[in-house]
Scaffold this motif. Structure first.
Motif, PDB file in Angstrom:
ATOM      1  N   GLY A  92       1.453  10.783   4.609  1.00 35.54           N
ATOM      2  CA  GLY A  92       2.104   9.473   4.567  1.00 35.54           C
ATOM      3  C   GLY A  92       1.859   8.672   5.822  1.00 35.54           C
ATOM      4  N   GLN A  93       2.384   7.456   5.823  1.00 36.33           N
ATOM      5  CA  GLN A  93       2.116   6.555   6.942  1.00 36.33           C
ATOM      6  C   GLN A  93       2.738   7.065   8.245  1.00 36.33           C
ATOM      7  OE1 GLN A  93       2.906   2.467   6.140  1.00 36.33           O
ATOM      8  NE2 GLN A  93       1.833   1.829   7.976  1.00 36.33           N
ATOM      9  N   SER A  94       3.978   7.582   8.165  1.00 37.23           N
ATOM     10  CA  SER A  94       4.562   8.152   9.380  1.00 37.23           C
ATOM     11  C   SER A  94       4.438   9.673   9.266  1.00 37.23           C
ATOM     12  CB  SER A  94       6.018   7.739   9.504  1.00 37.23           C
ATOM     13  OG  SER A  94       6.674   7.930   8.279  1.00 37.23           O
ATOM     14  N   LYS A 116       0.829  -1.211   0.000  1.00 34.13           N
ATOM     15  CA  LYS A 116       0.000   0.000   0.000  1.00 34.13           C
ATOM     16  C   LYS A 116       0.860   1.256   0.000  1.00 34.13           C
ATOM     17  CE  LYS A 116      -2.032  -1.104   3.917  1.00 34.13           C
ATOM     18  NZ  LYS A 116      -1.364  -2.379   4.256  1.00 34.13           N
ATOM     19  N   THR A 117       1.771   1.329   0.969  1.00 30.51           N
ATOM     20  CA  THR A 117       2.613   2.518   1.081  1.00 30.51           C
ATOM     21  C   THR A 117       3.488   2.691  -0.155  1.00 30.51           C
ATOM     22  OG1 THR A 117       2.646   2.313   3.483  1.00 30.51           O
ATOM     23  CG2 THR A 117       4.390   3.628   2.501  1.00 30.51           C
ATOM     24  N   THR A 118       4.033   1.593  -0.630  1.00 31.54           N
ATOM     25  CA  THR A 118       4.884   1.669  -1.816  1.00 31.54           C
ATOM     26  C   THR A 118       4.095   2.229  -2.998  1.00 31.54           C
ATOM     27  OG1 THR A 118       6.060  -0.264  -0.977  1.00 31.54           O
ATOM     28  CG2 THR A 118       6.464   0.333  -3.257  1.00 31.54           C
ATOM     29  N   LEU A 142      -3.975   9.463   1.415  1.00 35.04           N
ATOM     30  CA  LEU A 142      -3.980   9.280   2.865  1.00 35.04           C
ATOM     31  C   LEU A 142      -3.562   7.847   3.165  1.00 35.04           C
ATOM     32  CD1 LEU A 142      -7.463  10.970   3.528  1.00 35.04           C
ATOM     33  CD2 LEU A 142      -5.221  12.028   3.815  1.00 35.04           C
ATOM     34  N   ASP A 143      -2.370   7.702   3.750  1.00 36.12           N
ATOM     35  CA  ASP A 143      -1.855   6.363   4.020  1.00 36.12           C
ATOM     36  C   ASP A 143      -2.153   5.989   5.471  1.00 36.12           C
ATOM     37  OD1 ASP A 143      -0.553   3.964   3.898  1.00 36.12           O
ATOM     38  OD2 ASP A 143       1.409   4.782   3.330  1.00 36.12           O
ATOM     39  N   GLU A 144      -3.117   5.123   5.647  1.00 36.79           N
ATOM     40  CA  GLU A 144      -3.590   4.708   6.976  1.00 36.79           C
ATOM     41  C   GLU A 144      -3.819   5.914   7.890  1.00 36.79           C
ATOM     42  OE1 GLU A 144      -1.693   1.348   8.730  1.00 36.79           O
ATOM     43  OE2 GLU A 144      -1.215   0.444   6.808  1.00 36.79           O
ATOM     44  N   PRO A 145      -4.715   6.820   7.465  1.00 35.77           N
ATOM     45  CA  PRO A 145      -4.863   8.078   8.188  1.00 35.77           C
ATOM     46  C   PRO A 145      -5.457   7.926   9.584  1.00 35.77           C
ATOM     47  CG  PRO A 145      -6.595   7.866   6.567  1.00 35.77           C
ATOM     48  CD  PRO A 145      -5.648   6.727   6.327  1.00 35.77           C
TER      49      PRO A 145
END
Ligand SMILES: Nc1ncnc2c1ncn2[C@@H]1O[C@H](COP(=O)(O)OP(=O)(O)OP(=O)(O)O)[C@@H](O)[C@H]1O
Ligand SMILES: [Mg+2]
Lengths: 274, 323
Positions: free
Chosen positions: B88-90, B48-50, B164-167
């Motif tokens: 992003g995720q972080s 997902k993030t990639t 939105l990565d795992e918001p």
């Protein structure tokens, strides 16, 4: 330039900026990053304190511990010799802080956002180097003030100003070299170690603390033309009000050389995506 | 020159990315129209993030195509960056700066004119309840507060495409439902949104279209309703006494990819599309076949079932190999 009508509002998408626009935006972004780094510097005064403490430490150590030995028989006031060298060393210490600071910046999350923003990527480095140069000026002035308290005398105010500008300049050149290391290595502690590799030899085999004549003959050509020496000699001449010969030219040449080589390289390394 | 933004806003074709020997993304394709929310659903390491990072210009694209607003991500990243907002995720905010300063920083970098920028930042702080901590450095924030600031930072420039990565990871229920409202209102305003999540419920509530990815490949794609029709069946969980019972039971049930055997736990999960009657039949069949059943339970499917149902074959095989 193309204007795109998007669902939320009409926005302008710059697709093929010309050189003038690129430069304007890059300076604007550099100003923004500088603003951010100034806030950070103000919230972390340790960096400035550390630079000044190091400078004062060198002043005290060399003046009172080694000063007698170095100046023995030479018949000159060692403090007048030493302070200019310490100013240059202090400026380079600042450059080393740029290197470590940038490496830390690169590992911070905010860097990922920078890379997704419509900004000039070189601004991240440029803003930081300028912020560090400004901090350097503050550090240099403080070290100079301590020198005055110890009995140092500037020959002229103008000379002092040009001397500090020159020291800041050589520090600025080296901070871009530091940026290359930071962009390549990206690990703050590793970068700290690597900076030692160029900083220590350059610092010790230089005219910052002792005249070139006191060093072995085979080393003298290197010592004479390496950047810390030429900058120390130039600063020394300026603050003591004596002729500096080619020393200012050499210092400027080193600054330009460092910038021309390091700036594009650091930006290219920084931009590299996985 | 004025051109209408091309429909769809985000297009992705056969995206691919390898890290050394890891094929993080193998073949991912989708389109997102204005006002549409695409949910990227998948377990840890699914890619997902990639995927998101490739489209948002952070990662180099190995193969395939991606474009935003008609601009090619690979050849015109600078144009793409003017159209996207990324959370992003972080959390990607400056820890030393306050929320207001962070938003000011990003607003300036997006080149939003000063007056409009100030107005927009005040509006965002108000709207997202950042007021309580807006004047404190981000390093002092709780995880959820930082996450909120991060999402808001992606919206400063009102971009037409938002990633939105795992918001909602790490958000409390109230903040989570507020964020869901935000996503809905963004979509209502015509923003194209890609949202990754590990929560089926979240994808269900927000996404117009869901892409289930696993090990870099799309394993299912469709509207939440269509996927649920496929996946939302009860699961009969049968616990047996011994390893031998497990083998007998598998034999009796016949080969079916959707039946998951957990050898360690001596458990078989059987999807039941049509309720209780069929469960009783199955249990009777197992008992008459000599399987010693220690316990059973009819339950709703969990996200695990969804993933396992979609990727079940490989999981069972690898389990059998290791036992
Ligand atoms: N920089 C990298 N180097 C090597 N492997 C990587 C790198 N980034 C990601 N991977 C690998 O690629 C795969 C996909 O990772 P990715 O971060 O896209 O997963 P994800 O779906 O976002 O997972 P999560 O839900 O845990 O965030 C994983 O196997 C991961 O280990
Ligand atoms: Mg992820």
């Amino acid at each position: 330039m193309t204007t795109k009508d998007t669902p939320t509002n009409t926005r302008t998408v710059v697709t093929d900026p010309n050189v003038a626009l690129r430069i304007r935006r890059a300076s604007q972004d550099t100003g923004t990053v500088l603003w951010r780094d100034m806030i950070r510097t103000a919230r972390q005064p340790e960096m400035l304190v550390f630079a000044v403490v190091m400078g004062v430490f060198f002043l005290l150590l060399f003046n009172y511990v080694f000063g007698g030995a170095i100046a023995a028989g030479a018949g000159f006031d060692y403090l007048q010799y030493l302070l200019p060298g310490v100013l240059v060393i202090t400026a380079l210490q600042g450059a080393q802080q740029t290197s470590m600071g940038l490496a830390a910046d690169f590992t911070e999350g905010v860097n990922d956002r920078f890379r997704s923003l419509p900004m000039s990527q070189s601004a991240v480095i440029a803003g930081r180097t300028i912020a560090d140069a400004l901090r350097n000026i503050a550090g240099l002035v403080l070290v100079a003030l301590v020198g005055i308290l110890m009995g140092f005398r500037f020959a002229s105010f103008g000379g002092a100003v040009v001397a500090i500008a020159l020291a800041t300049g050589i520090g600025y050149g080296f901070s871009w070299l530091g940026a290359v290391i930071a962009a390549k290595v990206r690990q703050p502690d590793m970068v700290g170690m690597l900076s030692m590799f160029w900083l220590f030899p350059l610092m010790l085999a230089s005219t910052a603390f002792a005249p070139v004549e006191t060093m072995p003959g085979w080393l003298q050509p290197f010592v004479t033309y390496q950047p810390i020496s030429v900058a120390s000699d130039a600063v020394r001449g300026l603050v003591n009000g004596v002729p500096v010969g080619d020393r200012i030219t050499w210092t400027l040449a080193w600054i330009v050389g460092l910038l021309v080589v390091s700036a594009p390289m650091s930006v290219r390394l920084y931009r590299k995506v996985g | 020159m004025t051109t209408r933004v091309s429909n769809p806003v985000i297009t992705v074709q056969n995206l691919r990315k390898t890290f050394g020997s890891v094929e993080a993304v193998k073949d991912v394709s989708f389109n997102v129209e204005p006002g549409q929310v695409l949910g990227l659903l998948g377990p840890n390491g699914a890619g997902k993030t990639t995927t998101i990072n490739m489209i948002s210009t952070l990662l180099h694209i190995d193969a395939g195509e991606a474009s935003v607003g008609g601009f090619d991500v690979r050849t015109q990243p600078e144009a793409v960056r003017q159209l996207i907002g990324l959370a992003g995720q972080s959390a990607a905010v400056d820890e030393k700066l306050t929320a207001r300063e962070n938003l000011e920083l990003f607003g300036r970098l997006y080149k939003i004119p000063r007056v409009e920028r100030r107005r927009r930042i005040d509006e965002l702080i108000e709207q997202f309840d950042l007021g309580e901590f807006a004047e404190r450095p981000a390093s002092t924030y709780s995880g959820g507060e930082r996450r909120r600031l991060d999402v808001v930072a992606a919206l400063v420039a009102e971009p037409p495409a938002v990633f939105l990565d795992e918001p909602t990871t790490g958000l409390d229920p109230r903040s989570r439902s507020e964020l869901w409202n935000t996503v809905r209102s963004l979509a209502a305003n015509g923003v194209a949104i890609v949202l990754s999540t590990q929560y089926l419920e979240e994808a269900d509530r927000l996404a117009d279209e869901i892409l289930v990815i696993d090990q870099g490949s799309v394993v299912a794609q469709g509207t939440p309703d269509a996927l649920k029709r496929d996946l939302e069946r009860d699961v009969l969980e049968v616990h047996v006494t011994s390893r031998a019972d497990l083998d007998v039971a598998r034999e009796l049930l016949g080969f079916d990819e959707s039946i998951i055997t957990d050898i360690e736990a001596r458990r078989i999960d059987i999807p039941i599309p049509d309720g209780a009657d069929r469960s009783l039949d199955l249990l009777r069949q197992l008992q008459e076949g000599g399987v010693s059943i220690s316990n059973f339970q009819l339950r709703q499917p969990t996200l695990d079932d969804v993933f396992l149902a979609l990727t079940g074959a490989t999981v069972t095989e690898s389990e059998e190999l290791t036992t």
